[in-house]
Design a protein around this motif. Structure first.
Motif, PDB file in Angstrom:
ATOM      1  N   ASP A 164      21.331  27.126 -11.908  1.00 11.40           N
ATOM      2  CA  ASP A 164      20.886  26.873 -13.281  1.00 11.40           C
ATOM      3  C   ASP A 164      20.171  25.525 -13.335  1.00 11.40           C
ATOM      4  O   ASP A 164      19.999  24.861 -12.313  1.00 11.40           O
ATOM      5  N   GLU A 165      19.759  25.117 -14.529  1.00 10.28           N
ATOM      6  CA  GLU A 165      18.997  23.875 -14.670  1.00 10.28           C
ATOM      7  C   GLU A 165      19.793  22.653 -14.247  1.00 10.28           C
ATOM      8  O   GLU A 165      19.212  21.641 -13.828  1.00 10.28           O
ATOM      9  N   ALA A 166      21.108  22.732 -14.337  1.00 10.66           N
ATOM     10  CA  ALA A 166      21.943  21.596 -13.931  1.00 10.66           C
ATOM     11  C   ALA A 166      21.860  21.333 -12.430  1.00 10.66           C
ATOM     12  O   ALA A 166      22.256  20.254 -11.964  1.00 10.66           O
ATOM     13  N   ASP A 167      21.346  22.296 -11.666  1.00  3.85           N
ATOM     14  CA  ASP A 167      21.198  22.116 -10.210  1.00  3.85           C
ATOM     15  C   ASP A 167      19.882  21.432  -9.847  1.00  3.85           C
ATOM     16  O   ASP A 167      19.645  21.150  -8.671  1.00  3.85           O
ATOM     17  N   GLU A 168      19.006  21.214 -10.822  1.00  4.86           N
ATOM     18  CA  GLU A 168      17.734  20.572 -10.507  1.00  4.86           C
ATOM     19  C   GLU A 168      17.998  19.166  -9.980  1.00  4.86           C
ATOM     20  O   GLU A 168      18.731  18.387 -10.576  1.00  4.86           O
ATOM     21  N   GLY A 169      17.408  18.847  -8.842  1.00  9.30           N
ATOM     22  CA  GLY A 169      17.623  17.561  -8.181  1.00  9.30           C
ATOM     23  C   GLY A 169      18.673  17.621  -7.091  1.00  9.30           C
ATOM     24  O   GLY A 169      18.747  16.730  -6.244  1.00  9.30           O
ATOM     25  N   ILE A 170      19.482  18.702  -7.091  1.00  5.54           N
ATOM     26  CA  ILE A 170      20.520  18.823  -6.075  1.00  5.54           C
ATOM     27  C   ILE A 170      19.900  18.966  -4.692  1.00  5.54           C
ATOM     28  O   ILE A 170      20.485  18.578  -3.679  1.00  5.54           O
ATOM     29  N   GLN A 171      18.683  19.512  -4.651  1.00  5.60           N
ATOM     30  CA  GLN A 171      18.015  19.700  -3.367  1.00  5.60           C
ATOM     31  C   GLN A 171      17.701  18.361  -2.708  1.00  5.60           C
ATOM     32  O   GLN A 171      17.824  18.209  -1.487  1.00  5.60           O
TER      33      GLN A 171
END
Length: 487
Positions: free
Chosen positions: A372-379
């Motif tokens: 979901d959007e909360a995972d953005e930046g996790i990469q």
């Protein structure tokens, strides 16, 4: 039947295209590597090269009683077949092996084929250069090199042991020059303890081993901290403990099922010029694809004995920049990265591939899953974790989980269609890296203070989660019976 190199080779012979042997005489001095370069070396070896079969040379000029094997690990798919596991998820397999180790066991001399023949260095006719058919890769090499010898050593109190691989050149009749890279290697820690006591460090150098061992022992911290014996990983991979046997001339154990065991001592606080016999300025080809510079001060190793199998013992060797190095160094690195990122951000990194373009050490491709959007930046967090897991890593490419990380066309398609250079590049300056990277020189980049420092690069080819609907591949019809049309 005990698990050893010969058992593996017997299995390979049953698999089409995976093994080839020749009786044509070959000179181990540059010719052997020169021939295999065309047949199966792969990796970043000088072009033309290709991925091909493992190869046994049965007739070695000057060594009538030896054979030389090269390329057993020079194919990820072949290694997967050897370990009876999907080649795409070997990093996961090694990660599991670290978590569920199988400790080595000690056996008696009479059940150790590696000690069937004993030659002591005290014998006046002893000369390791005439006994061991160690090849040179190029005419510029500092001498014959042991490139796939597993060094086994222990702390002075005997409470901790380590198995690792180093480059080792035969310098004279009973002397080996060993390059121990500064920092991180447990053997170097033990050696410093011996040097503080001004005592020689007893070791064995084990040659001709089933592939689970050279792959298993190539792990480095933090996956295997000081005191973790990497032979436990090999035991887990082969579902059978590695067998050790006491030495005949030094107080150290060797690998009982090896083809050869060199028993030796690393001399305290003694060093020598690596290319003392050639003065070429070069050591041997290293994994980045260039000739490594000769080190002015390698450790002095004095040989005490050589033991080996009676029936035409096999010298196992490799070419430094070949696909074989990628298997040995890259897959354990994948496991280390998977281990660390899954602890910190579980379920987000689906797979990791340390590609041949980086020699197994300098580059990794990470397959990322966003829920979901909360995972953005996790990469990008995953990339930072990868750098911390393995300091010699230089480049990380991030892709979505619909991308085949083992297909360079798919990876580069990502960089061309899901990437903008002005927003998707991260550069981290002034970090540690591998000293064999020739671009890490102050005269190449004045911001590099000393050799072995580097900038790190992240290429983020993952699609922002809120734009995923705009980056769907063209969807073709699923045809389960497609194979019927090949009949």
């Amino acid at each position: 039947m005990t698990y050893d190199l010969r058992r593996v080779l017997a299995e390979l012979k049953e698999q089409p295209g995976q093994y080839h042997e020749t009786d044509l005489e070959i000179d181990p001095n540059a010719d052997l590597a020169g021939v295999y370069r065309y047949i199966g070396a792969g990796g970043t070896v000088q072009r033309p090269t290709q991925e091909g079969p493992a190869m046994m040379f049965n007739t070695i000029k000057g060594f009538p009683n030896s054979r030389v094997l090269i390329g057993a690990l020079a194919s990820r798919k072949r290694l997967g077949a050897i370990l009876h596991h999907d080649w795409r998820t070997l990093g996961h397999l090694l990660n599991e092996a670290v978590e569920h180790p199988v400790p080595p066991v000690t056996v008696a001399h009479d059940v150790a084929p590696a000690q069937e023949v004993v030659q002591l260095a005290s014998e006046p006719t002893f000369d390791i250069r005439r006994i061991l058919a160690a090849p040179t890769n190029t005419p510029l090499d500092a001498g014959p090199y042991i490139t796939m010898g597993v060094v086994y050593g222990s702390s002075p109190d005997g409470q901790q042991s380590d198995a690792t691989i180093h480059r080792m050149v035969l310098e004279d009749r009973d002397t080996i020059g060993m390059y121990i890279m500064p920092g991180g290697r447990h053997l170097g820690v033990f050696l410093k303890e011996y040097e503080a006591l001004n005592k020689p460090m007893p070791i064995t150098i084990n040659i001709g081993l089933d592939p689970a061992i050279p792959v298993g022992v190539t792990f480095e911290p933090p996956a295997t901290p000081l005191g973790y014996n990497e032979l436990q990983i090999a035991g887990a991979l082969r579902h059978e403990p590695v067998q050790l046997v006491p030495g005949v001339a030094v107080q150290q154990k060797g690998l009982a099922q090896a083809e050869w065991i060199i028993e030796a001592e690393i001399m305290p606080n003694q060093h020598m010029q690596e290319d003392i016999n050639t003065n070429t300025g070069f050591a041997m080809p290293e994994f980045p694809g260039y000739n490594g510079d000769a080190n002015p001060a390698v450790n002095v190793v004095k040989v005490k004995a050589i033991t080996h199998r009676e029936d035409r013992p096999i010298v196992q060797t490799m070419i430094g920049p070949s696909e074989e190095h990628v298997s040995m160094a890259g897959i354990p690195t994948e496991a280390s990265i998977l281990n660390l990122v899954d602890r910190a951000i579980p379920g987000k990194v689906k797979n990791v591939y340390n590609a041949p373009a980086g020699g197994g050490k300098l580059m990794t491709i990470m397959q990322i899953h966003k829920d979901d959007e909360a995972d953005e930046g996790i990469q990008r967090q995953a990339a930072i974790l990868a750098f911390s897991a393995f300091k010699e890593l230089k480049t990380v490419i991030l892709v979505d989980d619909d991308v085949d990380i083992f297909d360079w066309n798919d990876v580069m398609w990502t960089i061309n269609t899901r990437f903008q250079a002005n927003r998707d590049i991260m550069v981290l300056e002034g970090m540690r890296n591998h000293p064999l990277d020739p671009s890490e020189r102050p005269n190449y980049d004045p911001t590099i203070r000393i050799r072995g420092m580097s900038s790190k690069l992240v290429l983020d080819g993952t699609v922002p989660f809120n734009l995923k609907d705009q980056f769907k591949r063209a969807s073709l019809k699923e045809m389960p019976n497609w194979r019927d049309y090949l009949k």
